[in-house]
Design a protein around this motif. Structure first.
Motif, PDB file in Angstrom:
ATOM      1  N   ALA A   1       0.829  -1.205   0.000  1.00  0.00           N
ATOM      2  CA  ALA A   1       0.000   0.000   0.000  1.00  0.00           C
ATOM      3  C   ALA A   1       0.864   1.256   0.000  1.00  0.00           C
ATOM      4  O   ALA A   1       0.610   2.208  -0.753  1.00  0.00           O
ATOM      5  N   ILE A   2       1.915   1.277   0.825  1.00  0.00           N
ATOM      6  CA  ILE A   2       2.813   2.431   0.878  1.00  0.00           C
ATOM      7  C   ILE A   2       3.529   2.612  -0.464  1.00  0.00           C
ATOM      8  O   ILE A   2       3.631   3.732  -0.989  1.00  0.00           O
ATOM      9  N   LEU A   3       4.007   1.536  -1.052  1.00  0.00           N
ATOM     10  CA  LEU A   3       4.711   1.634  -2.331  1.00  0.00           C
ATOM     11  C   LEU A   3       3.770   2.070  -3.449  1.00  0.00           C
ATOM     12  O   LEU A   3       4.192   2.770  -4.379  1.00  0.00           O
TER      13      LEU A   3
ATOM     14  N   LEU B   1       1.371   4.228  -3.005  1.00  0.00           N
ATOM     15  CA  LEU B   1       1.260   5.670  -2.798  1.00  0.00           C
ATOM     16  C   LEU B   1       2.530   6.393  -3.243  1.00  0.00           C
ATOM     17  O   LEU B   1       2.472   7.527  -3.729  1.00  0.00           O
ATOM     18  N   VAL B   2       3.675   5.725  -3.103  1.00  0.00           N
ATOM     19  CA  VAL B   2       4.924   6.298  -3.623  1.00  0.00           C
ATOM     20  C   VAL B   2       4.837   6.407  -5.139  1.00  0.00           C
ATOM     21  O   VAL B   2       5.170   7.450  -5.728  1.00  0.00           O
ATOM     22  N   GLU B   3       4.382   5.352  -5.799  1.00  0.00           N
ATOM     23  CA  GLU B   3       4.260   5.374  -7.261  1.00  0.00           C
ATOM     24  C   GLU B   3       3.274   6.445  -7.735  1.00  0.00           C
ATOM     25  O   GLU B   3       3.438   6.999  -8.830  1.00  0.00           O
ATOM     26  N   ARG B   4       2.282   6.740  -6.919  1.00  0.00           N
ATOM     27  CA  ARG B   4       1.284   7.744  -7.287  1.00  0.00           C
ATOM     28  C   ARG B   4       1.702   9.166  -6.913  1.00  0.00           C
ATOM     29  O   ARG B   4       0.936  10.109  -7.093  1.00  0.00           O
ATOM     30  N   GLY B   5       2.918   9.295  -6.352  1.00  0.00           N
ATOM     31  CA  GLY B   5       3.425  10.611  -6.028  1.00  0.00           C
ATOM     32  C   GLY B   5       2.850  11.218  -4.761  1.00  0.00           C
ATOM     33  O   GLY B   5       2.984  12.431  -4.531  1.00  0.00           O
ATOM     34  N   LYS B   6       2.235  10.393  -3.915  1.00  0.00           N
ATOM     35  CA  LYS B   6       1.626  10.899  -2.690  1.00  0.00           C
ATOM     36  C   LYS B   6       2.627  11.054  -1.546  1.00  0.00           C
ATOM     37  O   LYS B   6       2.377  11.798  -0.594  1.00  0.00           O
ATOM     38  N   LEU B   7       3.722  10.334  -1.613  1.00  0.00           N
ATOM     39  CA  LEU B   7       4.801  10.447  -0.629  1.00  0.00           C
ATOM     40  C   LEU B   7       6.057   9.847  -1.221  1.00  0.00           C
ATOM     41  O   LEU B   7       6.026   9.217  -2.283  1.00  0.00           O
ATOM     42  N   GLY B   8       7.197  10.050  -0.545  1.00  0.00           N
ATOM     43  CA  GLY B   8       8.470   9.504  -1.005  1.00  0.00           C
ATOM     44  C   GLY B   8       9.089   8.626   0.057  1.00  0.00           C
ATOM     45  O   GLY B   8       8.862   8.833   1.259  1.00  0.00           O
ATOM     46  N   LEU B   9       9.867   7.650  -0.355  1.00  0.00           N
ATOM     47  CA  LEU B   9      10.515   6.758   0.603  1.00  0.00           C
ATOM     48  C   LEU B   9      11.449   7.511   1.542  1.00  0.00           C
ATOM     49  O   LEU B   9      11.659   7.097   2.684  1.00  0.00           O
ATOM     50  N   ASP B  10      12.002   8.615   1.067  1.00  0.00           N
ATOM     51  CA  ASP B  10      12.923   9.378   1.904  1.00  0.00           C
ATOM     52  C   ASP B  10      12.255  10.562   2.594  1.00  0.00           C
ATOM     53  O   ASP B  10      12.922  11.401   3.208  1.00  0.00           O
ATOM     54  N   ASP B  11      10.938  10.620   2.515  1.00  0.00           N
ATOM     55  CA  ASP B  11      10.213  11.635   3.289  1.00  0.00           C
ATOM     56  C   ASP B  11      10.389  11.360   4.775  1.00  0.00           C
ATOM     57  O   ASP B  11      10.329  10.201   5.215  1.00  0.00           O
ATOM     58  N   PRO B  12      10.561  12.404   5.579  1.00  0.00           N
ATOM     59  CA  PRO B  12      10.541  12.187   7.028  1.00  0.00           C
ATOM     60  C   PRO B  12       9.139  11.784   7.462  1.00  0.00           C
ATOM     61  O   PRO B  12       8.141  12.263   6.910  1.00  0.00           O
ATOM     62  N   VAL B  13       9.061  10.895   8.432  1.00  0.00           N
ATOM     63  CA  VAL B  13       7.760  10.444   8.913  1.00  0.00           C
ATOM     64  C   VAL B  13       6.925  11.622   9.387  1.00  0.00           C
ATOM     65  O   VAL B  13       5.697  11.652   9.201  1.00  0.00           O
ATOM     66  N   SER B  14       7.571  12.616   9.971  1.00  0.00           N
ATOM     67  CA  SER B  14       6.855  13.769  10.522  1.00  0.00           C
ATOM     68  C   SER B  14       6.080  14.535   9.449  1.00  0.00           C
ATOM     69  O   SER B  14       5.121  15.248   9.766  1.00  0.00           O
TER      70      SER B  14
ATOM     71  N   ALA C   1       0.827  -6.414 -11.403  1.00  0.00           N
ATOM     72  CA  ALA C   1      -0.600  -6.222 -11.148  1.00  0.00           C
ATOM     73  C   ALA C   1      -0.859  -5.114 -10.140  1.00  0.00           C
ATOM     74  O   ALA C   1      -1.847  -4.385 -10.239  1.00  0.00           O
ATOM     75  N   LEU C   2       0.042  -4.970  -9.164  1.00  0.00           N
ATOM     76  CA  LEU C   2      -0.141  -3.968  -8.106  1.00  0.00           C
ATOM     77  C   LEU C   2       0.979  -2.932  -8.074  1.00  0.00           C
ATOM     78  O   LEU C   2       0.738  -1.775  -7.724  1.00  0.00           O
ATOM     79  N   LEU C   3       2.183  -3.360  -8.382  1.00  0.00           N
ATOM     80  CA  LEU C   3       3.352  -2.496  -8.314  1.00  0.00           C
ATOM     81  C   LEU C   3       4.196  -2.656  -9.569  1.00  0.00           C
ATOM     82  O   LEU C   3       4.244  -3.738 -10.170  1.00  0.00           O
ATOM     83  N   LYS C   4       4.893  -1.598  -9.924  1.00  0.00           N
ATOM     84  CA  LYS C   4       5.837  -1.671 -11.035  1.00  0.00           C
ATOM     85  C   LYS C   4       7.068  -2.466 -10.624  1.00  0.00           C
ATOM     86  O   LYS C   4       7.342  -2.666  -9.440  1.00  0.00           O
TER      87      LYS C   4
END
Length: 360
Positions: A89-91, A93-106, A267-270
């Motif tokens: 689910a997180i990945l 959202l990363v692919e959709r540009g909603k967040l980045g893996l290196d975004d701070p959790v805050s 099917a779900l992720l690139k």
């Protein structure tokens, strides 16, 4: 030792890994039955090759009060296998540009304390955040018996000192994926359950999977058990709101085969996200999956242990072999059974503990 000797006998019969499926199924059934006879297993098992079951069977009882048998259609709590769904689910959202893996959790979790400033989304996924697991706090035993929101559970550890500098080492913590669940809800405006249904379970046709809440009536759901002093007993109650995005799902062996097959495609992720998920970042752990190599065989595993239930999925991507065990017995030896089932197909015997690992 009797189980190991029996397994060795099976492998010395002259049947190769390429033997007919019926032969493998007969041997697999006998192998699992030995654990049933020893009161060490109760559940459902599926072994698939190229996405097609070569062994699929239920064992023992789904409900001991009524004498109802487990079948491949029985639904079991899968504990920490839930983390694999949260990671996808997180990945997404990363692919959709909603967040980045290196975004701070805050950036995505407003209640993050200052001590978490250096924790990135990738650190939560790879168990490298340093955040204490809420399931290891002194309060947890009593806490887990009463309904609490995810925010309340995270509150158990929000002010606890970090156990190490984020990104410097691996340490398994249920808090990591619980926080990721809250992040998913904050970004999407949907509940974790709804996001899973609309973006993962529904598209894959996983109609026998979802979040297992105590108050919900779920058809064909197994009752959970434990064994103590040689006797079966009902498992201790756990409020299923507590494990949340770290361990609250239920599923069947057939649905988890659909899950396994989806992770071998886009099917779900690139493809890039799939590679990232199955990369070893430290301690043999990727994003929600254990990853390893045994005698040239790549292995992806995840396991779950929750009161009354034990679950394990082992993927051998190069051999296109999948092994799924779902049980309604706490602390069932699923890793040993999975290892022996894999050895039976691969023609490998010895140091079985290095094939499929178990960790809840």
């Amino acid at each position: 030792m009797p189980l190991i000797l029996a397994m060795l006998g099976l492998l010395l019969t002259g049947h190769s890994a390429a033997a007919a499926d019926t032969t493998y199924a007969e041997k697999a059934a006998a192998l699992v039955q030995s654990y049933i006879d020893a009161d060490r297993f109760s559940g459902a098992v599926l072994v698939a090759l190229d996405g097609k079951p070569i062994f699929r069977q239920g064992f023992g009882l789904a409900n001991r009060e009524w004498g109802i048998a487990n079948t491949p259609e029985t639904k079991f709590r899968i504990g920490s296998i839930t983390k694999t769904f949260t990671s996808v689910a997180i990945l997404q959202l990363v692919e959709r540009g909603k967040l980045g893996l290196d975004d701070p959790v805050s950036r995505h979790y407003a209640k993050a304390p200052a001590a978490w400033n250096n924790i990135k989304i990738r650190h939560l996924l790879s168990q490298q955040s340093g955040i204490l697991s809420f399931s290891r706090t002194p309060e947890y035993e009593g806490w887990s018996k009463v309904h609490h929101t995810p925010e309340e559970s995270i509150g158990l550890i929000r002010d606890a000192p970090l156990r190490f500098e984020p990104g410097t080492k691996y340490e398994y913590s249920n808090s990591n994926h619980a926080i990721l669940g809250v992040v998913i809800e904050a970004i999407t405006g949907q509940s974790y359950a709804v996001y899973l249904r609309e973006n993962i379970l529904g598209p894959l046709g996983m109609n026998d999977s979802g979040l297992d809440l105590n108050e919900t009536v779920i058809s064909r759901r197994a009752s959970g058990y434990d064994r103590e002093s040689g006797a079966w007993k009902n498992a201790e109650y756990v409020a299923m709101s507590i494990p949340y995005a770290a361990g609250s799902m239920y599923s069947t062996v057939d649905d988890l085969l659909k899950w396994d097959q989806a992770l071998g495609t886009e099917a779900l992720l690139k493809s890039g996200s799939l590679r990232a998920m199955f990369t070893d970042y430290d301690g043999g752990y990727g994003f929600g999956w254990r990853v390893g190599n045994w005698l040239g065989n790549r292995v992806h595993t995840n396991s779950g242990g929750i009161s009354g239930f034990t679950a394990l999925i082992c993927r051998y991507p190069d051999e296109r072999l999948t092994i799924i065990l779902l049980t309604n017995l706490h602390r069932a030896p699923v890793a040993w059974i999975a290892n022996e089932l894999a050895s039976l197909h691969l023609g490998i015997f010895g140091t079985l503990g290095h094939l499929c690992l178990y960790e809840s």
